[in-house]
Design a protein around this motif. Structure first.
Motif, mmCIF file in Angstrom:
data_model
loop_
_atom_site.group_PDB
_atom_site.id
_atom_site.type_symbol
_atom_site.label_atom_id
_atom_site.label_comp_id
_atom_site.label_asym_id
_atom_site.label_seq_id
_atom_site.Cartn_x
_atom_site.Cartn_y
_atom_site.Cartn_z
ATOM 1 N N GLN A 293 -11.571 2.113 -2.497
ATOM 2 C CA GLN A 293 -10.252 2.367 -2.412
ATOM 3 C C GLN A 293 -9.508 1.211 -1.799
ATOM 4 O O GLN A 293 -9.915 0.449 -1.069
ATOM 5 C CB GLN A 293 -9.975 3.684 -1.308
ATOM 6 N N GLY A 294 -8.440 0.897 -2.524
ATOM 7 C CA GLY A 294 -7.337 -0.101 -2.229
ATOM 8 C C GLY A 294 -7.796 -1.634 -2.790
ATOM 9 O O GLY A 294 -7.199 -2.349 -2.671
ATOM 10 N N PHE A 295 -8.791 -1.462 -3.826
ATOM 11 C CA PHE A 295 -9.271 -2.651 -4.449
ATOM 12 C C PHE A 295 -9.235 -2.367 -5.841
ATOM 13 O O PHE A 295 -9.749 -1.289 -6.294
ATOM 14 C CB PHE A 295 -10.635 -2.821 -4.098
ATOM 15 N N ARG A 296 -8.424 -3.492 -6.653
ATOM 16 C CA ARG A 296 -8.520 -3.267 -8.048
ATOM 17 C C ARG A 296 -9.088 -4.594 -8.701
ATOM 18 O O ARG A 296 -8.672 -5.735 -8.243
ATOM 19 C CB ARG A 296 -7.396 -2.880 -8.564
ATOM 20 N N ALA B 117 -3.253 -4.376 1.724
ATOM 21 C CA ALA B 117 -3.393 -4.576 3.137
ATOM 22 C C ALA B 117 -3.814 -3.399 3.803
ATOM 23 O O ALA B 117 -3.490 -2.007 3.429
ATOM 24 C CB ALA B 117 -2.085 -4.834 3.645
ATOM 25 N N GLY B 118 -4.736 -3.605 4.333
ATOM 26 C CA GLY B 118 -5.799 -2.437 5.276
ATOM 27 C C GLY B 118 -6.911 -1.930 4.397
ATOM 28 O O GLY B 118 -7.843 -1.003 5.150
ATOM 29 N N THR C 47 -3.843 -8.439 5.037
ATOM 30 C CA THR C 47 -2.892 -8.406 4.362
ATOM 31 C C THR C 47 -3.170 -7.883 3.168
ATOM 32 O O THR C 47 -4.279 -8.129 2.649
ATOM 33 C CB THR C 47 -2.145 -9.824 4.374
ATOM 34 N N SER C 48 -2.149 -7.862 2.041
ATOM 35 C CA SER C 48 -2.501 -7.947 0.544
ATOM 36 C C SER C 48 -3.317 -9.146 0.305
ATOM 37 O O SER C 48 -3.047 -10.267 0.822
ATOM 38 C CB SER C 48 -1.308 -7.656 -0.253
ATOM 39 N N CYS C 49 -4.423 -9.066 -0.525
ATOM 40 C CA CYS C 49 -5.136 -10.384 -0.887
ATOM 41 C C CYS C 49 -5.476 -10.338 -2.410
ATOM 42 O O CYS C 49 -5.561 -9.265 -3.140
ATOM 43 C CB CYS C 49 -6.414 -10.293 -0.321
#
Lengths: 109, 109
Positions: free
Chosen positions: B16-19, B37-38, B90-92
């Motif tokens: 979740q949160g990773f593409r 982020a997160g 942060t967003s990465c």
């Protein structure tokens, strides 16, 4: 685990016009290259698989008889034992990943 | 040889949160991740060696009992079968290189 700070890693000359930072793990070799415009990689091959990514600039790569212009956003897979050569059309930053480890490059790491 | 245009490559959700954009060669798997982020990678391990590079943003990575903040210019080598987990501070943008190929990720490529 091993943490590498690229800013502290020594840069090695290799082909003329190319300066690289070499990372050897157990299973692969990664090289962060900076190439001068006009720098040439002579035709060669090796038993290692190579995956290359140009992150800045344009690099003309010939693999077998096929020529490709690499630039940011393109990734190329060169199978083992495949003849390739190249020329930096501009100054470039290039990342090469070799598998297995380039034993012949261990002196540079 | 195989040329991959990342702009045309499909993006797959995973954690979740990773593409991610997944590239499988004969010998390795490379994933170009974008993380919110997160976003959290739960603790896990795998028999593949992993080399990770954060090209944008900050990512907190715990390998064994050691925690490192990854950011541009740092590269980390995680040996096979080593427990690790992480969190995007942060967003990465993150690049993971696995060797050998992640057979469990072939469905994503």
């Amino acid at each position: 685990m091993t943490l590498i700070d690229l800013s502290l890693k020594k840069t090695c000359d290799h082909f003329q016009g190319f300066r690289g930072k070499f990372i050897n793990s157990e299973k692969s070799t990664i090289i962060f290259w900076e190439a001068e415009a006009g720098a040439i990689v002579p035709e060669h091959s090796h038993p290692h698989e190579q995956i290359s990514e140009v992150t800045e600039g344009k690099f003309e790569l010939k693999v077998g008889n096929k020529t490709t212009i690499l630039k940011s956003g393109l990734v190329i897979i060169i199978p083992p034992n495949t003849t390739h050569s190249g020329k930096a059309l501009t100054s470039c930053k290039i990342k090469d990943i070799f598998c297995p480890v380039r034993e012949d490059y261990k002196e540079f790491s």
